[in-house]
Every structure is written in C-alpha cells, then in structure tokens.
Design an enzyme around this catalytic site. Structure first.
Site, PDB file in Angstrom:
ATOM      1  N   CYS A   1      -9.862  71.574  44.465  1.00  0.00           N
ATOM      2  CA  CYS A   1      -9.562  70.180  44.150  1.00  0.00           C
ATOM      3  C   CYS A   1      -8.166  69.774  44.585  1.00  0.00           C
ATOM      4  CB  CYS A   1      -9.766  69.900  42.672  1.00  0.00           C
ATOM      5  SG  CYS A   1      -8.644  70.840  41.619  1.00  0.00           S
TER       6      CYS A   1
ATOM      7  N   TYR B   1     -18.153  74.003  46.545  1.00  0.00           N
ATOM      8  CA  TYR B   1     -17.884  72.589  46.842  1.00  0.00           C
ATOM      9  C   TYR B   1     -16.419  72.361  47.152  1.00  0.00           C
ATOM     10  CZ  TYR B   1     -15.869  72.216  42.186  1.00  0.00           C
ATOM     11  OH  TYR B   1     -15.067  72.397  41.091  1.00  0.00           O
TER      12      TYR B   1
ATOM     13  N   SER C   1     -11.493  76.266  39.920  1.00  0.00           N
ATOM     14  CA  SER C   1     -11.247  75.238  40.931  1.00  0.00           C
ATOM     15  C   SER C   1      -9.861  75.504  41.491  1.00  0.00           C
ATOM     16  CB  SER C   1     -11.325  73.841  40.311  1.00  0.00           C
ATOM     17  OG  SER C   1     -11.069  72.881  41.311  1.00  0.00           O
TER      18      SER C   1
ATOM     19  N   LYS D   1      -9.831  66.482  84.562  1.00  0.00           N
ATOM     20  CA  LYS D   1     -10.009  65.679  85.771  1.00  0.00           C
ATOM     21  C   LYS D   1     -10.450  66.559  86.954  1.00  0.00           C
ATOM     22  CE  LYS D   1      -6.886  62.624  86.491  1.00  0.00           C
ATOM     23  NZ  LYS D   1      -6.341  61.334  86.811  1.00  0.00           N
TER      24      LYS D   1
ATOM     25  N   ARG E   1      -7.952  63.785  36.492  1.00  0.00           N
ATOM     26  CA  ARG E   1      -6.618  64.088  35.942  1.00  0.00           C
ATOM     27  C   ARG E   1      -6.429  63.195  34.725  1.00  0.00           C
ATOM     28  NH1 ARG E   1      -5.322  64.298  41.803  1.00  0.00           N
ATOM     29  NH2 ARG E   1      -4.152  66.202  42.242  1.00  0.00           N
TER      30      ARG E   1
ATOM     31  N   ARG F   1      -1.793  63.839  90.964  1.00  0.00           N
ATOM     32  CA  ARG F   1      -2.017  63.388  89.582  1.00  0.00           C
ATOM     33  C   ARG F   1      -2.078  64.562  88.613  1.00  0.00           C
ATOM     34  NH1 ARG F   1      -5.150  58.253  89.406  1.00  0.00           N
ATOM     35  NH2 ARG F   1      -5.584  57.654  91.542  1.00  0.00           N
TER      36      ARG F   1
ATOM     37  N   HIS G   1      -2.841  49.534  78.288  1.00  0.00           N
ATOM     38  CA  HIS G   1      -2.313  50.650  77.493  1.00  0.00           C
ATOM     39  C   HIS G   1      -2.530  50.402  76.000  1.00  0.00           C
ATOM     40  CE1 HIS G   1       0.916  52.815  75.355  1.00  0.00           C
ATOM     41  NE2 HIS G   1       0.563  53.793  76.178  1.00  0.00           N
TER      42      HIS G   1
ATOM     43  N   MET H   1       1.405  61.612  81.312  1.00  0.00           N
ATOM     44  CA  MET H   1       2.105  62.431  82.311  1.00  0.00           C
ATOM     45  C   MET H   1       2.203  61.658  83.619  1.00  0.00           C
ATOM     46  SD  MET H   1       0.647  66.187  81.404  1.00  0.00           S
ATOM     47  CE  MET H   1      -1.070  65.740  81.391  1.00  0.00           C
TER      48      MET H   1
ATOM     49  N   GLY I   1      -6.532  74.861  42.776  1.00  0.00           N
ATOM     50  CA  GLY I   1      -5.554  73.765  42.829  1.00  0.00           C
ATOM     51  C   GLY I   1      -4.538  74.135  43.896  1.00  0.00           C
ATOM     52  N   THR I   2      -4.902  73.849  45.128  1.00  0.00           N
ATOM     53  CA  THR I   2      -4.095  74.361  46.241  1.00  0.00           C
ATOM     54  C   THR I   2      -2.795  73.596  46.438  1.00  0.00           C
ATOM     55  OG1 THR I   2      -5.637  73.124  47.615  1.00  0.00           O
ATOM     56  CG2 THR I   2      -5.896  75.527  47.551  1.00  0.00           C
ATOM     57  N   ASN I   3      -2.608  72.483  45.709  1.00  0.00           N
ATOM     58  CA  ASN I   3      -1.295  71.821  45.793  1.00  0.00           C
ATOM     59  C   ASN I   3      -0.260  72.720  45.113  1.00  0.00           C
ATOM     60  OD1 ASN I   3      -2.735  69.660  46.798  1.00  0.00           O
ATOM     61  ND2 ASN I   3      -2.844  68.617  44.824  1.00  0.00           N
ATOM     62  N   ASP I   4      -0.535  73.071  43.878  1.00  0.00           N
ATOM     63  CA  ASP I   4       0.401  73.943  43.167  1.00  0.00           C
ATOM     64  C   ASP I   4       0.380  75.362  43.723  1.00  0.00           C
ATOM     65  OD1 ASP I   4       2.013  72.675  41.167  1.00  0.00           O
ATOM     66  OD2 ASP I   4       0.140  72.093  40.183  1.00  0.00           O
TER      67      ASP I   4
ATOM     68  N   ARG J   1      -9.889  67.775  33.653  1.00  0.00           N
ATOM     69  CA  ARG J   1      -8.764  68.680  33.429  1.00  0.00           C
ATOM     70  C   ARG J   1      -7.958  68.233  32.224  1.00  0.00           C
ATOM     71  NH1 ARG J   1      -4.203  69.056  37.875  1.00  0.00           N
ATOM     72  NH2 ARG J   1      -3.561  67.089  36.929  1.00  0.00           N
TER      73      ARG J   1
ATOM     74  N   GLY K   1      -2.198  58.440  80.488  1.00  0.00           N
ATOM     75  CA  GLY K   1      -0.927  57.771  80.746  1.00  0.00           C
ATOM     76  C   GLY K   1       0.310  58.519  80.290  1.00  0.00           C
TER      77      GLY K   1
ATOM     78  N   ARG L   1     -14.760  61.183  82.896  1.00  0.00           N
ATOM     79  CA  ARG L   1     -14.447  62.035  81.733  1.00  0.00           C
ATOM     80  C   ARG L   1     -15.165  61.442  80.524  1.00  0.00           C
ATOM     81  NH1 ARG L   1      -8.114  60.214  81.378  1.00  0.00           N
ATOM     82  NH2 ARG L   1      -8.509  58.022  81.119  1.00  0.00           N
TER      83      ARG L   1
ATOM     84  N   GLU M   1      -4.119  77.949  40.345  1.00  0.00           N
ATOM     85  CA  GLU M   1      -3.003  77.312  41.046  1.00  0.00           C
ATOM     86  C   GLU M   1      -1.690  78.071  40.853  1.00  0.00           C
ATOM     87  OE1 GLU M   1      -2.699  73.264  39.527  1.00  0.00           O
ATOM     88  OE2 GLU M   1      -3.268  73.928  37.530  1.00  0.00           O
TER      89      GLU M   1
HETATM   90  C1  PEP Z   1      -3.330  71.136  42.478  1.00  0.00           C
HETATM   91  O1  PEP Z   1      -2.303  71.648  42.047  1.00  0.00           O
HETATM   92  O2  PEP Z   1      -3.866  71.451  43.558  1.00  0.00           O
HETATM   93  C2  PEP Z   1      -3.990  70.061  41.726  1.00  0.00           C
HETATM   94  C3  PEP Z   1      -5.128  69.553  42.122  1.00  0.00           C
HETATM   95  O3  PEP Z   1      -3.315  69.596  40.644  1.00  0.00           O
HETATM   96  P1  PEP Z   1      -2.135  68.529  40.700  1.00  0.00           P
HETATM   97  O4  PEP Z   1      -2.043  68.019  42.118  1.00  0.00           O
HETATM   98  O5  PEP Z   1      -2.502  67.472  39.729  1.00  0.00           O
HETATM   99  O6  PEP Z   1      -0.964  69.340  40.304  1.00  0.00           O
HETATM  100 MG    MG Z   2      -1.759  71.355  39.957  1.00  0.00          MG
END
Ligand code: PEP
Ligand code: MG
Length: 934
Positions: A891, A911, A824, A27, A590, A98, A484, A109, A826-829, A682, A107, A366, A805
């Site tokens: 993935c 990718y 690939s 502002k 999967r 203000r 609002h 603050m 597997g960033t969850n595990d 997989r 709105g 703004r 993973e």
């Molecule tokens: C993972 O582990 O990132 C993955 C893609 O496999 P899942 O979620 O099926 O364990």
């Molecule tokens: Mg996994």
C-alpha cells in the site's frame, strides 16, 4: 575479424534489417527493411550505435582511423548504386547525415542535409538541374546547417545575415530572394564562418562528411538529448547511429514536395483517412518548422482542415490543395505504401517522404508517437482487424500514459458559456486551464510555485522541453500538426493548441493580442486540445468517460493480470471513484485524515491534552484500561491529585465517546461505497503533535475552545515535541500507550461492519517491528470483536494484520506472520527506514543521487528492488513458511508505479493498492507484468 561498424541499405543489397534496431537505430533498421521490401528508399549506409559508443570511449582520432576504410568502401558502394560521385561533377553525390537511436528521440539530436556541396559541385549541380536558384538555396542552407551543427557558429549569426540581405533587397520571405541575392547570402555566411572559426568554410567533402558524423555522434550527449532521455526514461542504449543517405530534393521545383504522415490519426487513433501534411517545393525541415502553412495529404483531411480554419473552399483549392489533388499519382503510390507498411509492422507508422521531379521516395518509417487516447483506440482496432492478438494489444499501451485519459475534461455547460478567443489546430487533446506565461523558464518557475501554467509561444523548440513538461497546456501561434510543439505535447500527453495565426505575441511586453482582446502574463486562459479552441478565463472540469476503447483495453488487462488491484482511499467519495476505475477493494484507509475534520479534531485534541495524565493514573492504579477506573474506586492518592485525575479520566472517556460515532459514520460510508469489497483500515499512525496547533494564535484558539490556559496547551505541545517524530511515538506505539484509542477505532469498524451487510473489514496495525506489539494490539481488537458480536448478535468476519514498514518486521516476518492474517507492505516507510532517507528531507539530495546514477530512480517513486525489494522478498518467504495462505499486498506509493508493480507480480503478492486515479494504470501494469513474465 574486426567488428563491423557500417551497414549498407538500398534496393537489393541491404545488409541490415528491422530486427537490428539496437545497433542500427530505429531509422537505420527500418530504412534497410523498407529497401528490402522494394520500397523506393534513397540508398545509403548506417554507422552503428556501437560505433558511437566506441567513439565516446577511444576518441575521435583513434576511432575515425579505425573505421575510415569501412566508411570509404560503403561510400564507393553508394556511388555505384546512385551513379554519382561524392564531391565531384558531372553528377555529384550529395548526402544527408542524420542521427537515429534505438528509441526515437524526435528533434533532439543533430542532422546535416545537402552535404557534399562546395564551390565546385554547385557548378555541376547547376549544369545538371538547370536550376541555379535551387542550387544556391541548397548551398546556403547547407552552410547554415553545417556551420551551426558542426562548426558551432550560432544559428543567430546566420539569421542576422539573411535578414540583412532580405532588408536590403526588400524581400519579405526567403522565397522572394533572387539567385544573386542568395549568392550574396552565401558570401556573408562564409564570412560569418570565417569570423567565428578563423578558417574558410570547408570545401573538402570528406572533411564535411567526417565533421557531420562527429557532430551527430556528439549530439547523443547534448543537454536536450540527455534531458529527453531522462524525461522518457530511455536507458541502457549505446548511443546514436549515423545514417548517411543520398539526398533527394523536395525543393527543386513545383514537381517536388516533401511531407510527414501518420497511417492513422496520432491524436485520436481514428482510421478515417490518411493523416499528414506536406509542402510543395520545400525541404524536409520546412514542414515541421512552422514557417509555411502545411497542406493536407487527403482531400477529406484538407476539407476538414479548411472548415476548422475558416478557409473557403475556393481558397483551399487554390492555395492549399491536398496531395491527393495536387499530385494524384504520387498520392496513390504513397497510400499503397501506407497500407503495406502498417501490415508489415502491424502498427501505426510515422512516415517521411519526398517527391523529387514527380518521383516518390520514402525517407523514414517508424512506429508513430501517439496520445494515450490514440494508443488505446489503435491497439483495440488492430485486434479487430486481425493484425495483432489481445496480449500484444495490452502491451501496446504504456500503463503510465493512461494517466492522460483519466484526467478531467471541461464541463460542457461551463465550456459553452466561456468566452471563445480563437480556434487553432487541435494538436494534442485534453483540457487545460492555467495562467499564461511566455517562456519555458517562466513556466518552470511558476510551476515550481504550485501554479498551473499555459506556455504560450510563437513556436517551441527543443530547448523548451522542460518548461513544456511542467505546463498544463501549450499554445503556439505558428506551426502545424507536426510542429515541434504538437509532436512533443502529444508525446507528453499535454494539451496543445498550435498554429493560432491570429494570436500576436509580444514577448517584450509579456502579452498577446487576439481579435481585439489582450491577454497578459498571469491571466487565465483555457485550451481544448481536442477542438483547438482557446478560451478566456478558467473553465470547470469533470471526470472523463471510461467506456469505448478504454473500457475494452481495461477488460483485456483484467483478463491477463494476476495481481489484484485495490485503492488507498480515506473517504466514501474516493472509494467510489476508485471502484469506478476498477478497484477491487481498499488496501489502505488512513484513519488519521478523518481526525482532521473540524468536529473530530476538537474531541481528539481534548483526548491528547489529558492522555499523558490518564496514562500516569492508570500506572498508579495498575489497570490496563481507563474503563477499569471509576469515580468510586482506585483512590490511593491524595485528594487534590485524585480530583485532577478524575477530571482527566472523565475528559478522556468523553472524548472517546464523542469520537466513536463519528468514526463509525466514516466507516459506514466507506463500507457502503465498497458494496462488499474488502477494506483494510489502518489504526491511528502519525505522532500526536501533528494534531495540535504549533503556532501561538492556534494555541490561543485551542485554549479558549477547551477552557484551559494557553500555558497548558503550550506544555502539551512541548511535551509531545520529538527530535525525529518519524521514528518516534507513532504507529502501534500509540496503541501500546493508549489502548483505548485502538479499542475505540476497532469498535467503530466492527459496529459499522455489523450494520453494512457483506462488509469485509481488515484491521491493520501500523509500524510493527516486533511481534509482541502486534500480539498486544491484536488482543485489544479481538476483545472488541467479541463484545460487538455479542451486542449485535452477529458473527463478524474481521481479519487482523499488520503493515510491514519497519526493516525489523521484514526480517522477523516468520514470527509476525503467526499473529497476522495479512501483511501490507508500507514501502514508503520501509524505504525511509531501509535506505535511511528521511521522507521529508530526501528531496534535497535524491535528485543528485539519481543524476549520478547512485540510484537508478528516486526510491520513493520506484521501488528499490535490489535493497528494499530484498526486504520484501525476505518477508514474503519467511511469512509463507509459517502461514502459506497469508494475504500479501502493498500500500506504499509504489503500488501505483508500473516498474514496482512488475516487482510485486514477480514476488507473488496478491494485490497492489494505489490512489484512485492510478487504479487503471495499475490494472494495465499488472497485465504487462503477467504477460511479460509468465
Ligand atoms: C507506507 O509507509 O508505505 C504507508 C503506506 O504509510 P504512510 O505513507 O501513511 O506512512
Ligand atoms: Mg507508513
């Protein structure tokens, strides 16, 4: 030289400019900028965000002493610029105080208006304006606002007093109160302050000013501001600036007005006319507070509004004329400023203006908040208008916001057939179906139980923000397009219908009535936020169209992104949806999800039931594969044992034979849907106990189906029990124990690929931590490929790779890459094992971790670039050293999250793969990453 904390803004002498948002707030920076452009901005000064940080650090006493002289000197510059005196007649300077941070937090603050009024200056103001009622009204508003914001007197305590006077005087509206009535209100307000604080309302304007500054600084850390920053991921800011600006009055008579406007329609992005609302003889907050029905800026807009509200032309002209009609001169000036500001900032602007005694003043500009639909339309239009280039247009659309455009809209026929309850204002587009709740708390409660809710309120306030966030739609009975509810809902991309005056809400009874119908808590209603229509009951929905401006922005994203975008899909339908959204292949199928289908699960359960027995028989006979055992040979055990074993082997083979065509049919469907695009499949991943019924009834049913005893089933379930299944017998470990399952799956994939021309299967081995695991699985897969090639007389192009993973896999990626055509991530595990957080249980404490700043974000949602990211980087480096052309992708869920996608771009993955509905988000996020980093 000591640090500069205060910057003046005003015609010819602004010290700041638009590039200084970090220190002056959005502002403050734009006020300085507008003043420098020669626009009519009431002068004032901005106390910086650095001051807010210092205030927090060294405390009020020390800091205010430090900046006292600087504020005083700017106050006297302001007095000179306006020809007014702060706290004194004959021409008293009144100011607004203000907030204004670098990122807009509408709105959230605090603000104080009319500051500088006291028993002395009101006399001068009456003398000056000749309008005692106006001055009294301004004074009572000031006491109320200051009392609430600075002195901590409950808003409610003032409301009670105001209502009491209204009741006593028989006044319906505030406007019905006479000057004497207002004096009575002021006296009671002062009493309320004294009762609450034990002191008189402060008469010293400087005490008022410092009180206002302190309150605004302190409001940076009020709970709703903190929540808003969390929800909108606003981080790393110093604090809020404070803008002290000379007051102009939109409520000093019928030649005054105040309004808010958008240079383009913030809901749709259309540029048909100047979009906005105003009120004659009103103060700023009145327009957004929803107390009076605001009027439209343009004649065209006014006519459209009247048509949608069933207001006759006669009624419209007499009671709700547009600014264009009511104040044509000021309208023209404002319209010219609209164009000038858009050209200057090359973006849609959100303006606040006031007209005092027929003179127009600009109070704010703004970049306007907008829906995703509007963002896409405005960005592509601005390119066509030559105001911005393509890359800038891509950056103008927030990737995550695209989510709003990808969600279903009502099925037309279903909407046509639905019972219409009422039409309100189309405040935020989209379609919502849900159960009615009447408070933000209930909304949160119901949503946490997995219910879809429509939050229904007379009007919303910032305290409702969390409840609004979890609601599918918002319905209000009061308030206009800039109320609002409307502003916040648009920002969140939540469907909203506002200002449904005929909806009469009874909070106590938890119901509303409209045109004779009564809707109770828990009843289903549907909202069309694009037309403002409210329906009784549920309405079916369909996927949205992906053409027009959306298609154009996606084309630009594809032009600039470097990352490929694949999808995680387990069915032909998901694959088709993803391809429609622009997926270039599947990054993860999967296969276990397929096994849960009724026909497959019976065969698979049969296999599980005998798997352990078969494994033992293979060990006894020292063979690799169950197919090396036959009825005649390998009889080195007693008759009884062999008989039992023979039956197990038979069942095992039969189950595999039943599963093969079923699996193959799955892959045929997916390969056909992909039309030659690559597909990473997989192999089986979860622990086997997940496929068996854990409860007594289910086990009984399974026993009957299999023709075995319940005891047998119970024993198998018991035998498969693991204390920590996520680190147990799963992933490639299953394939090591039961290689026939790997071979059956590989055969299903290869046979399907041989039958669908152009298929590009990529077989992925899960949970590898040691290269030998992959090498063993690969040998089985290669054997099957060779068999199928021979049987079908064709050459198959199958890649074999692995997921990364397990942290050990990342650290030994150079060894693993020798065996893998692709990785690939597997960033969850990888997150689970790398951070040591159970995917299933971490929800219990990760919220606290984020709140305490231990992790910036939930690492399962946003890739922890410092830790898990380092594992990824290491694996990429090691793998490329031995196999420079290795195909690298991701993935895990992070593949659809914009910040993580930027990380993937930076480490040079080929990718990302995400769920079908995230594909457009990922395409745009990948383009952002490329444009920002290359
Ligand atoms: C993972 O582990 O990132 C993955 C893609 O496999 P899942 O979620 O099926 O364990
Ligand atoms: Mg996994």
């Amino acid at each position: 030289m000591s640090k500069k904390y205060v910057y003046f803004f005003g015609k010819d002498n602004s010290e700041g400019n638009a590039t200084m948002k970090e220190v002056l707030g959005g502002k403050g920076a734009n006020l300085a900028d507008m003043a420098s452009l020669g626009l009519p901005v009431p002068p004032g000064f901005t106390i910086t965000t650095e001051a807010c940080a210092e205030f927090g650090k060294i405390g009020k006493e020390a800091f205010f002493t430090q900046i006292n002289d600087e504020v005083e000197s700017h106050l006297s510059t302001l007095e000179n610029a306006t020809g007014k005196t702060f706290g004194k007649g004959p021409n008293p300077l009144l100011v607004s105080v203000r907030s204004g941070a670098a990122a807009s937090m509408p709105g959230m603050m605090d603000t104080v208006l009319n500051l500088g009024l006291n028993d002395e200056t009101i006399a001068a103001m009456i003398e000056l304006t000749g309008n005692e009622r106006f001055v009294m009204d301004a004074y009572r508003r000031f006491i109320q606002m200051f009392g609430d914001v600075v002195l901590g007197v409950e808003h409610h305590d003032f409301e009670v007093q105001l209502q009491a006077v209204k009741d006593e005087k028989g006044a319906k509206l505030d406007n019905d109160l006479s000057t004497d009535d207002l004096k009575e209100v002021i006296a009671r307000y002062k009493n309320a302050v004294k009762n609450h604080t034990g002191k008189d309302f402060p008469q010293d304007p400087r005490e008022q000013l410092w009180g206002g500054i302190e309150a605004v600084f302190a409001s940076w850390d009020n709970p709703r501001a903190i929540k808003y920053r969390q929800l909108n991921d606003i981080r790393g800011l110093l604090g809020t600036a404070v803008n002290v600006q000379s007051m102009v009055f939109g409520n000093a008579g019928d030649d005054c007005a105040t309004g808010v406007a958008f240079t383009r329609d913030p809901s749709t992005g259309e540029n048909k006319y100047f979009y906005g609302e105003f009120l004659i003889n009103a103060q700023g907050e009145d327009v957004v507070a929803g107390i009076r029905t605001p009027q439209q800026i343009t004649l065209a807009g006014s006519k459209e509004w009247a048509a949608s509200q069933n207001v006759s032309e006669e009624d419209r002209k007499n009671n709700y004329p547009s600014l264009e009609e009511a104040m044509p001169v000021q309208f023209k000036e404002l319209d010219a400023i609209r164009k000038e500001l858009e050209d200057h900032y090359t973006d849609m602007q959100d303006l606040e203006f006031t007209i005092e005694k027929n003179k127009l003043y600009m109070l704010q500009t703004r970049n306007g908040k907008r829906t995703a639909q509007a963002a896409v339309k405005i960005a592509t239009d601005l390119v066509k208008e030559g105001l911005i280039n393509e890359k800038e247009a891509v950056l103008r659309v927030e990737p995550a916001s695209l989510d709003q455009l990808l969600h279903p809209v009502f099925v037309q026929a279903s909407e046509d057939a639905a019972e219409k309850l009422i039409v309100g204002l189309p405040a935020s587009p989209g379609a919502a179906t849900g159960q009615v709740v009447f408070s933000a708390d209930e909304a949160e409660k119901w949503a946490s139980e997995g219910k879809d809710v429509i939050l229904t309120r007379i009007e919303t306030s910032p305290e409702d923000i969390t409840g609004m966030h979890v609601s599918k739609g918002i319905l209000t009975s009061r308030g206009g397009m800039t109320s609002h509810a409307a502003v916040v809902a648009r920002g969140m991309g939540t469907c909203c219908v506002a200002g449904c005056g005929e909806v009469v809400i009874n909070y106590a009874k938890k119901q509303f009535s409209v045109n004779g119908a009564v809707v109770k808590e828990g009843d289903w209603i549907s909202l069309n936020g694009s037309t403002g229509t409210v329906y009784n009951g549920k309405i079916d929905t369909v996927d949205p169209a992906l053409t027009g401006p959306f298609g154009e922005i996606m084309e630009l994203a594809d032009k600039y992104r470097k990352l490929g975008i694949r999808t995680n899909a387990d069915t032909p339908h998901d694959a088709q949806v993803a391809v429609k959204f622009g997926a270039e292949g599947i990054g993860l199928t999967r296969t276990e999800h397929m096994f849960f289908e009724p026909e497959k699960i019976v065969s698979f359960r049969r296999l599980i039931l005998v798997a352990e027995k078969v494994k033992k028989i293979k060990e006894i006979h020292n063979v690799d594969s169950v197919y090396d055992l036959n009825e005649e040979g390998h009889c080195c055990c007693s008759d009884d044992k062999y008989k039992e074993g023979k039956e197990a082997v038979k069942q095992y083979k039969q189950a595999l034979a039943e599963l093969l065509p079923l699996q193959k049919a799955d892959f045929l469907g997916i390969f056909k849907a992909l039309e030659g695009k690559p597909c990473t499949v997989r192999l089986l991943d979860p622990p086997l106990h997940e496929f068996l019924p854990q409860d007594e009834a289910g086990q009984r049913e399974m026993a009957e189906q299999m023709g075995v005893s319940v005891e047998d089933i119970r024993n198998t379930v018991h035998g498969l029990h693991e204390f920590n299944p996520m680190l147990g017998h799963r992933g490639c470990r299953l394939g090591i124990s039961y290689p026939e399952v790997t071979e059956m799956q590989a055969r299903a994939i290869c046979e399907a690929a041989a039958e669908v021309a152009g298929s590009q299967p990529e077989i992925m081995v899960p949970l590898v931590g040691n290269v030998k695991e992959l090498a063993i699985q690969k040998a089985h897969i290669l054997k099957v490929i060779a068999q199928v090639e021979e049987e079908k007389g064709t050459k198959l192009h199958v890649l074999i790779g692995t997921m990364i993973e397990v942290p050990r896999a990342a650290m030994t990626a150079d060894e693993i890459a020798v065996e893998a055509d692709f990785f690939s991530f597997g960033t969850n595990d990888l997150t689970q094992m790398g951070c040591g957080f159970s995917r299933d249980d971490a929800g219990k404490f990760l919220g606290d971790y984020v709140a305490k700043g231990i992790y910036d974000y939930d690492p399962f949602q946003v890739l922890d670039s410092k830790g898990i990211g380092r594992l990824v980087e290491t694996a990429v480096k090691y793998a490329r050293e031995v196999r420079p052309d290795i195909k690298l992708g991701i993935c895990g869920e992070h593949g659809g999250e914009p910040k993580s996608i930027e990380f993937c771009h930076k480490v040079g993955l080929k990718y990302v793969s995400c769920s079908p509905y995230r594909v457009p988000v990922a395409r745009l996020a990948a383009a952002h990453a490329a444009i920002k980093n290359d």
